[in-house]
Design a protein around this motif. Structure first.
Motif, PDB file in Angstrom:
ATOM      1  N   GLY A   1      69.075  62.723  -3.819  1.00 52.88           N
ATOM      2  CA  GLY A   1      68.748  62.786  -2.495  1.00 52.88           C
ATOM      3  C   GLY A   1      67.911  61.673  -2.091  1.00 52.88           C
ATOM      4  O   GLY A   1      67.277  61.706  -0.933  1.00 52.88           O
ATOM      5  N   ALA A   2      67.815  60.499  -2.583  1.00 56.39           N
ATOM      6  CA  ALA A   2      67.055  59.328  -2.585  1.00 56.39           C
ATOM      7  C   ALA A   2      67.815  58.189  -1.915  1.00 56.39           C
ATOM      8  O   ALA A   2      69.068  58.278  -1.726  1.00 56.39           O
ATOM      9  N   SER A   3      67.247  57.317  -1.067  1.00 58.51           N
ATOM     10  CA  SER A   3      67.904  56.349  -0.475  1.00 58.51           C
ATOM     11  C   SER A   3      67.270  54.946  -1.110  1.00 58.51           C
ATOM     12  O   SER A   3      65.915  55.071  -1.525  1.00 58.51           O
ATOM     13  N   VAL A   4      68.008  53.996  -1.277  1.00 61.80           N
ATOM     14  CA  VAL A   4      67.627  52.717  -2.124  1.00 61.80           C
ATOM     15  C   VAL A   4      67.954  51.517  -1.164  1.00 61.80           C
ATOM     16  O   VAL A   4      68.993  51.294  -0.744  1.00 61.80           O
ATOM     17  N   ARG A   5      66.747  50.635  -0.727  1.00 62.61           N
ATOM     18  CA  ARG A   5      67.188  49.291  -0.194  1.00 62.61           C
ATOM     19  C   ARG A   5      67.017  48.065  -1.255  1.00 62.61           C
ATOM     20  O   ARG A   5      66.060  48.315  -2.096  1.00 62.61           O
ATOM     21  N   PHE A   6      67.766  47.001  -1.074  1.00 60.35           N
ATOM     22  CA  PHE A   6      67.474  45.979  -1.740  1.00 60.35           C
ATOM     23  C   PHE A   6      66.901  44.914  -0.840  1.00 60.35           C
ATOM     24  O   PHE A   6      67.252  44.780  -0.006  1.00 60.35           O
ATOM     25  N   GLN A   7      65.854  44.235  -1.463  1.00 56.88           N
ATOM     26  CA  GLN A   7      65.120  43.277  -0.489  1.00 56.88           C
ATOM     27  C   GLN A   7      65.068  41.930  -1.491  1.00 56.88           C
ATOM     28  O   GLN A   7      64.830  41.987  -2.752  1.00 56.88           O
ATOM     29  N   MET A   8      65.139  40.866  -0.757  1.00 57.38           N
ATOM     30  CA  MET A   8      65.131  39.680  -1.578  1.00 57.38           C
ATOM     31  C   MET A   8      64.568  38.495  -0.821  1.00 57.38           C
ATOM     32  O   MET A   8      64.984  38.455   0.665  1.00 57.38           O
ATOM     33  N   ARG A   9      63.776  37.579  -1.192  1.00 61.94           N
ATOM     34  CA  ARG A   9      63.311  36.515  -0.547  1.00 61.94           C
ATOM     35  C   ARG A   9      63.211  35.279  -1.343  1.00 61.94           C
ATOM     36  O   ARG A   9      63.198  35.399  -2.524  1.00 61.94           O
ATOM     37  N   LEU A  10      63.254  34.038  -0.587  1.00 59.34           N
ATOM     38  CA  LEU A  10      63.110  33.051  -1.453  1.00 59.34           C
ATOM     39  C   LEU A  10      61.499  32.893  -1.759  1.00 59.34           C
ATOM     40  O   LEU A  10      60.678  33.295  -1.134  1.00 59.34           O
ATOM     41  N   ARG A  11      61.422  32.607  -2.966  1.00 59.33           N
ATOM     42  CA  ARG A  11      59.903  32.581  -3.642  1.00 59.33           C
ATOM     43  C   ARG A  11      58.941  32.087  -2.759  1.00 59.33           C
ATOM     44  O   ARG A  11      58.913  30.880  -2.142  1.00 59.33           O
ATOM     45  N   GLY A  12      57.917  33.134  -2.445  1.00 56.70           N
ATOM     46  CA  GLY A  12      56.895  32.716  -1.533  1.00 56.70           C
ATOM     47  C   GLY A  12      57.072  32.755  -0.206  1.00 56.70           C
ATOM     48  O   GLY A  12      56.120  32.352   0.640  1.00 56.70           O
TER      49      GLY A  12
END
Length: 109
Positions: free
Chosen positions: A28-39
């Motif tokens: 029943g959960a939803s999941v997101r992927f998040q990514m950033r350039l370091r800093g």
């Protein structure tokens, strides 16, 4: 800290991550992927794939064209929103280190 390495422009392999502890359930959960350039600010923030729901729960980010075009060192995480509305981020300590490395440029035809 998990490390993931991919070449610039590649969309395979997917980034897979097992959520710990083994008691985590994605029912029943939803999941997101998040990514950033370091800093810096977030570059990717979109739904992730749930590959297994239970023991261990495994999530994945399937790369889309353009997402690996920038060479560098990135920080990534999976953000889970459970059925009751509570949120937990994985990994709980630090980030998944994503390295996008240079490739040999294609020569003009």
């Amino acid at each position: 800290m998990q490390k993931f390495i991919i070449k610039r422009g590649d969309t395979s392999p997917a980034l897979r991550f097992a959520l710990l502890p083994d008691s985590v359930s994605l029912a029943g959960a939803s999941v997101r992927f998040q990514m950033r350039l370091r800093g810096s600010g977030t570059l990717i923030d979109r739904p992730a794939e749930v590959e297994t729901v239970f023991a261990p729960a495994v999530v994945a980010h399937l790369w889309q064209p353009g997402e690996t075009d920038q060479v560098g060192r990135f920080e990534a995480e999976f953000r889970v929103t459970y059925m009751d509305g509570t949120v937990e981020t994985f990994p709980n300590l630090g980030f998944i280190e994503v390295f996008i490395t240079e490739d040999v440029p294609e020569l003009p035809s």
